[in-house]
Design a protein around this motif. Structure first.
Motif, mmCIF file in Angstrom:
data_model
loop_
_atom_site.group_PDB
_atom_site.id
_atom_site.type_symbol
_atom_site.label_atom_id
_atom_site.label_comp_id
_atom_site.label_asym_id
_atom_site.label_seq_id
_atom_site.Cartn_x
_atom_site.Cartn_y
_atom_site.Cartn_z
ATOM 1 N N MET A 1 0.833 -1.168 0.000
ATOM 2 C CA MET A 1 0.000 0.000 0.000
ATOM 3 C C MET A 1 0.888 1.244 0.000
ATOM 4 O O MET A 1 1.895 1.306 0.684
ATOM 5 C CB MET A 1 -0.916 -0.023 1.220
ATOM 6 N N LEU A 2 0.527 2.269 -0.803
ATOM 7 C CA LEU A 2 1.311 3.491 -0.930
ATOM 8 C C LEU A 2 0.856 4.495 0.124
ATOM 9 O O LEU A 2 -0.132 5.200 -0.039
ATOM 10 C CB LEU A 2 1.153 4.076 -2.337
ATOM 11 N N THR A 3 1.600 4.539 1.206
ATOM 12 C CA THR A 3 1.282 5.475 2.288
ATOM 13 C C THR A 3 1.852 6.853 1.929
ATOM 14 O O THR A 3 2.744 6.959 1.072
ATOM 15 C CB THR A 3 1.896 4.993 3.611
ATOM 16 N N PRO A 4 1.391 7.912 2.582
ATOM 17 C CA PRO A 4 1.952 9.249 2.314
ATOM 18 C C PRO A 4 3.465 9.303 2.566
ATOM 19 O O PRO A 4 4.190 9.959 1.832
ATOM 20 C CB PRO A 4 1.192 10.162 3.289
ATOM 21 N N GLU A 5 3.933 8.596 3.573
ATOM 22 C CA GLU A 5 5.362 8.583 3.873
ATOM 23 C C GLU A 5 6.157 7.914 2.756
ATOM 24 O O GLU A 5 7.205 8.377 2.340
ATOM 25 C CB GLU A 5 5.645 7.870 5.210
ATOM 26 N N LEU A 6 5.650 6.772 2.279
ATOM 27 C CA LEU A 6 6.296 6.049 1.195
ATOM 28 C C LEU A 6 6.280 6.885 -0.085
ATOM 29 O O LEU A 6 7.267 6.942 -0.820
ATOM 30 C CB LEU A 6 5.624 4.690 0.965
ATOM 31 N N HIS A 7 5.159 7.547 -0.349
ATOM 32 C CA HIS A 7 5.050 8.420 -1.518
ATOM 33 C C HIS A 7 6.110 9.525 -1.468
ATOM 34 O O HIS A 7 6.800 9.804 -2.452
ATOM 35 C CB HIS A 7 3.645 9.034 -1.599
ATOM 36 N N THR A 8 6.281 10.154 -0.312
ATOM 37 C CA THR A 8 7.279 11.214 -0.135
ATOM 38 C C THR A 8 8.691 10.658 -0.330
ATOM 39 O O THR A 8 9.524 11.276 -1.001
ATOM 40 C CB THR A 8 7.148 11.860 1.261
ATOM 41 N N ALA A 9 8.956 9.493 0.247
ATOM 42 C CA ALA A 9 10.276 8.875 0.107
ATOM 43 C C ALA A 9 10.572 8.543 -1.347
ATOM 44 O O ALA A 9 11.688 8.765 -1.841
ATOM 45 C CB ALA A 9 10.367 7.627 0.977
ATOM 46 N N LEU A 10 9.604 8.019 -2.072
ATOM 47 C CA LEU A 10 9.793 7.708 -3.492
ATOM 48 C C LEU A 10 10.020 8.977 -4.310
ATOM 49 O O LEU A 10 10.896 9.013 -5.189
ATOM 50 C CB LEU A 10 8.588 6.939 -4.038
ATOM 51 N N ALA A 11 9.245 10.011 -4.043
ATOM 52 C CA ALA A 11 9.408 11.278 -4.768
ATOM 53 C C ALA A 11 10.791 11.864 -4.529
ATOM 54 O O ALA A 11 11.442 12.349 -5.465
ATOM 55 C CB ALA A 11 8.319 12.264 -4.348
ATOM 56 N N ASP A 12 11.280 11.797 -3.283
ATOM 57 C CA ASP A 12 12.625 12.299 -2.978
ATOM 58 C C ASP A 12 13.691 11.487 -3.704
ATOM 59 O O ASP A 12 14.656 12.040 -4.233
ATOM 60 C CB ASP A 12 12.884 12.259 -1.468
ATOM 61 N N ALA A 13 13.530 10.169 -3.755
ATOM 62 C CA ALA A 13 14.485 9.310 -4.452
ATOM 63 C C ALA A 13 14.513 9.628 -5.946
ATOM 64 O O ALA A 13 15.585 9.678 -6.564
ATOM 65 C CB ALA A 13 14.141 7.841 -4.222
ATOM 66 N N VAL A 14 13.364 9.867 -6.538
ATOM 67 C CA VAL A 14 13.299 10.219 -7.963
ATOM 68 C C VAL A 14 13.987 11.553 -8.206
ATOM 69 O O VAL A 14 14.765 11.710 -9.151
ATOM 70 C CB VAL A 14 11.831 10.244 -8.461
ATOM 71 N N ARG A 15 13.742 12.545 -7.346
ATOM 72 C CA ARG A 15 14.395 13.850 -7.490
ATOM 73 C C ARG A 15 15.915 13.720 -7.413
ATOM 74 O O ARG A 15 16.637 14.305 -8.202
ATOM 75 C CB ARG A 15 13.900 14.809 -6.406
ATOM 76 N N ARG A 16 16.402 12.941 -6.449
ATOM 77 C CA ARG A 16 17.849 12.741 -6.311
ATOM 78 C C ARG A 16 18.419 12.048 -7.537
ATOM 79 O O ARG A 16 19.483 12.415 -8.033
ATOM 80 C CB ARG A 16 18.165 11.954 -5.044
ATOM 81 N N ALA A 17 17.720 11.062 -8.060
ATOM 82 C CA ALA A 17 18.197 10.341 -9.247
ATOM 83 C C ALA A 17 18.234 11.253 -10.460
ATOM 84 O O ALA A 17 19.194 11.238 -11.240
ATOM 85 C CB ALA A 17 17.313 9.125 -9.516
ATOM 86 N N LEU A 18 17.212 12.079 -10.642
ATOM 87 C CA LEU A 18 17.193 13.016 -11.772
ATOM 88 C C LEU A 18 18.316 14.031 -11.666
ATOM 89 O O LEU A 18 18.975 14.352 -12.650
ATOM 90 C CB LEU A 18 15.846 13.741 -11.853
#
Length: 157
Positions: free
Chosen positions: A1-18
């Protein structure tokens, strides 16, 4: 399940990768204080040699539509324009979205067109390099040369 915390962590990881993919890595010792990134190239001359000259390929030898002097660094205008290109590149490289597009469109294309113009910086330069004359001017009065526009001596009304 995509919790708000997991969503934030994924978004941060994508930003760092980009950012890692779109921003050249700084050389060792080029990082400033926390959160501050130093220049990728230490000066405009290294920027020219390692990036601009290889990236901006044009036929300039025996081609009257474009003028270039291999001793470009002996021309004050060329030095100033390459320095401006370097400084803008260093700033805009940190913008992972449109930074490089803006740099090419607003900076490289503009300054290189001026430098390469048949009537531009190197108009009177020969293959063996000949310095062109500065703009004519009479001696500027000392009181004008000593003006400090940032701190005017008199108040403007």
């Amino acid at each position: 399940m995509l919790t708000p915390e997991l969503h934030t962590a994924l978004a941060d990881a994508v930003r760092r990768a980009l950012t890692a993919v779109t921003t050249p890595e700084a050389e060792p010792g080029e990082r400033g204080s926390v959160g501050e990134v130093g220049p990728y190239y230490p000066n405009a001359y290294r920027f020219f040699t390692e990036f601009l000259a290889p990236a901006y390929r044009r036929k300039t030898v025996d081609y009257p539509a474009m003028r270039w002097c291999p001793s470009w660094f002996c021309h004050p205008e060329a030095r100033a324009r390459v320095d401006a290109l370097w400084r803008a590149w260093e700033y805009l490289r940190l913008d992972p979205a449109t930074g490089m597009s803006v740099w090419w469109k607003d900076h490289a294309d503009h300054h290189m067109a001026k430098l390469l113009s048949p009537d531009g910086t190197f108009k009177d330069c020969t293959p063996h390099h000949r310095q062109v004359h500065p703009l004519p001017s009479i001696d500027i009065p000392t009181e004008l040369l000593n003006l400090d526009d940032a701190h005017p001596a008199t108040e403007r009304s």
